[in-house]
Write a protein that holds these residues in place. Sequence first.
Motif, PDB file in Angstrom:
ATOM      1  N   UNK B  38      27.807  20.785  48.629  1.00  0.00           N
ATOM      2  CA  UNK B  38      27.451  19.959  49.769  1.00  0.00           C
ATOM      3  C   UNK B  38      26.612  20.777  50.750  1.00  0.00           C
ATOM      4  N   UNK B  39      25.609  20.107  51.300  1.00  0.00           N
ATOM      5  CA  UNK B  39      24.753  20.705  52.324  1.00  0.00           C
ATOM      6  C   UNK B  39      25.152  20.116  53.673  1.00  0.00           C
ATOM      7  N   UNK B  40      25.270  20.963  54.667  1.00  0.00           N
ATOM      8  CA  UNK B  40      25.639  20.476  55.990  1.00  0.00           C
ATOM      9  C   UNK B  40      24.734  21.085  57.049  1.00  0.00           C
ATOM     10  N   UNK B  41      23.970  20.231  57.707  1.00  0.00           N
ATOM     11  CA  UNK B  41      23.186  20.669  58.847  1.00  0.00           C
ATOM     12  C   UNK B  41      24.036  20.586  60.104  1.00  0.00           C
ATOM     13  N   UNK B  42      23.708  21.367  61.138  1.00  0.00           N
ATOM     14  CA  UNK B  42      24.534  21.390  62.352  1.00  0.00           C
ATOM     15  C   UNK B  42      24.766  20.010  62.935  1.00  0.00           C
ATOM     16  N   UNK B  43      26.019  19.715  63.196  1.00  0.00           N
ATOM     17  CA  UNK B  43      26.378  18.441  63.810  1.00  0.00           C
ATOM     18  C   UNK B  43      26.349  17.243  62.885  1.00  0.00           C
ATOM     19  N   UNK B  44      26.100  17.493  61.608  1.00  0.00           N
ATOM     20  CA  UNK B  44      26.003  16.392  60.644  1.00  0.00           C
ATOM     21  C   UNK B  44      27.137  16.449  59.627  1.00  0.00           C
ATOM     22  N   UNK B  45      27.338  15.331  58.947  1.00  0.00           N
ATOM     23  CA  UNK B  45      28.330  15.285  57.876  1.00  0.00           C
ATOM     24  C   UNK B  45      27.774  15.991  56.634  1.00  0.00           C
ATOM     25  N   UNK B  46      28.645  16.510  55.800  1.00  0.00           N
ATOM     26  CA  UNK B  46      28.184  17.109  54.535  1.00  0.00           C
ATOM     27  C   UNK B  46      27.461  16.073  53.679  1.00  0.00           C
ATOM     28  N   UNK B  47      26.497  16.556  52.910  1.00  0.00           N
ATOM     29  CA  UNK B  47      25.714  15.706  52.012  1.00  0.00           C
ATOM     30  C   UNK B  47      25.831  16.267  50.596  1.00  0.00           C
ATOM     31  N   UNK B  48      26.132  15.413  49.646  1.00  0.00           N
ATOM     32  CA  UNK B  48      26.268  15.820  48.255  1.00  0.00           C
ATOM     33  C   UNK B  48      24.925  16.263  47.687  1.00  0.00           C
ATOM     34  N   UNK B  49      24.899  17.462  47.103  1.00  0.00           N
ATOM     35  CA  UNK B  49      23.676  17.997  46.510  1.00  0.00           C
ATOM     36  C   UNK B  49      23.798  18.157  44.992  1.00  0.00           C
ATOM     37  N   UNK B  76      21.635  27.277  43.000  1.00  0.00           N
ATOM     38  CA  UNK B  76      20.340  27.938  43.165  1.00  0.00           C
ATOM     39  C   UNK B  76      19.384  26.991  43.868  1.00  0.00           C
ATOM     40  N   UNK B  77      18.742  27.494  44.887  1.00  0.00           N
ATOM     41  CA  UNK B  77      17.707  26.740  45.588  1.00  0.00           C
ATOM     42  C   UNK B  77      16.385  27.453  45.330  1.00  0.00           C
ATOM     43  N   UNK B  78      15.499  26.789  44.638  1.00  0.00           N
ATOM     44  CA  UNK B  78      14.196  27.370  44.307  1.00  0.00           C
ATOM     45  C   UNK B  78      13.138  26.839  45.266  1.00  0.00           C
ATOM     46  N   UNK B  79      12.054  27.596  45.415  1.00  0.00           N
ATOM     47  CA  UNK B  79      10.980  27.150  46.287  1.00  0.00           C
ATOM     48  C   UNK B  79      11.496  26.814  47.681  1.00  0.00           C
ATOM     49  N   UNK B  80      12.202  27.756  48.291  1.00  0.00           N
ATOM     50  CA  UNK B  80      12.841  27.521  49.582  1.00  0.00           C
ATOM     51  C   UNK B  80      11.901  26.883  50.596  1.00  0.00           C
ATOM     52  N   UNK B  81      12.441  25.907  51.321  1.00  0.00           N
ATOM     53  CA  UNK B  81      11.705  25.268  52.396  1.00  0.00           C
ATOM     54  C   UNK B  81      12.521  25.353  53.679  1.00  0.00           C
ATOM     55  N   UNK B  82      11.843  25.218  54.787  1.00  0.00           N
ATOM     56  CA  UNK B  82      12.508  25.364  56.086  1.00  0.00           C
ATOM     57  C   UNK B  82      13.699  24.411  56.227  1.00  0.00           C
ATOM     58  N   UNK B  83      13.563  23.214  55.684  1.00  0.00           N
ATOM     59  CA  UNK B  83      14.637  22.217  55.831  1.00  0.00           C
ATOM     60  C   UNK B  83      15.869  22.524  54.982  1.00  0.00           C
ATOM     61  N   UNK B  84      15.766  23.537  54.110  1.00  0.00           N
ATOM     62  CA  UNK B  84      16.921  23.928  53.310  1.00  0.00           C
ATOM     63  C   UNK B  84      17.897  24.781  54.122  1.00  0.00           C
ATOM     64  N   UNK B 107      26.083  30.211  54.961  1.00  0.00           N
ATOM     65  CA  UNK B 107      24.978  29.850  55.833  1.00  0.00           C
ATOM     66  C   UNK B 107      23.686  30.365  55.212  1.00  0.00           C
ATOM     67  N   UNK B 108      22.823  29.430  54.816  1.00  0.00           N
ATOM     68  CA  UNK B 108      21.542  29.789  54.214  1.00  0.00           C
ATOM     69  C   UNK B 108      20.465  29.820  55.289  1.00  0.00           C
ATOM     70  N   UNK B 109      19.835  30.965  55.413  1.00  0.00           N
ATOM     71  CA  UNK B 109      18.753  31.134  56.387  1.00  0.00           C
ATOM     72  C   UNK B 109      17.423  31.274  55.660  1.00  0.00           C
TER      73      UNK B 109
END
Lengths: 120, 111
Positions: B38-49, B76-84, B107-109
């Motif tokens: 699951x991916x979770x952005x600050x203040x948001x609910x987790x999202x299934x990935x 694995x996250x390939x081709x990293x983008x800012x929104x990841x 925490x992925x930066x």
Amino acid sequence: QVQLQESGPGLVKPSQTLSLTCIVSGGSISSGSYYWSWIRQPAGKGLEWIGRINTSGSTNYNSSLKSRVTISLDTSKNQFSLNLSSVTAADTAVYYCARWVTTWGHFDYWGQGTLVTVSS
Amino acid sequence: QSALTQPPSASGSPGQSVTISCTGTSSDVGGYKYVSWYQQHPGKAPKLMIYEVSQRPSGVPDRFSGSKSGNTASLTVSGLQAEDEADYYCSSYAGSNNFVVFGGGTKLTVL
């Protein structure tokens, strides 16, 4: 599109009971192979599964919370509820409701979450 | 202490690949195919990935992939983008009593 929405008090006093409801829209809560769950997340910390209920009303709870948790289903209102008794400051968290897909073993839909603070 | 062990942080530059591990036991990750991420952005609910170790829900970019070996699952996250840039949590089915356990989150930066 299934949607889940938590509702309930944002502030609960220590030793009292925390009560939340999750309203489900876009689908019937009593159909399909799903478990309806509650999950919480203290500020800056990870996710903790609280408990689940299936469409038949069968429940399972996290062993660390089992003595204080009750989850119930109201099919007439298409919603399910969480009661957590004897709360302390350690129960302060964002509480999420979510749907578990039994066939593929994951949570596919989540509510937006609601912050519950335990404080006098 | 979470049931599943994840590194607290990971990072990569745009376009690079990053892998996040999730270690459990034979009672959860190693015993079932029901590992999800699951991916979770600050203040948001987790999202299934990712679900069932390596399956992507509709709408999730194919830059996200999952795998498992023994008691350790990986995202694995390939081709990293800012929104990841977000927190990522692994989860595993753990039997009918314990039901589901989560990792502590990574925490992925994106540098």
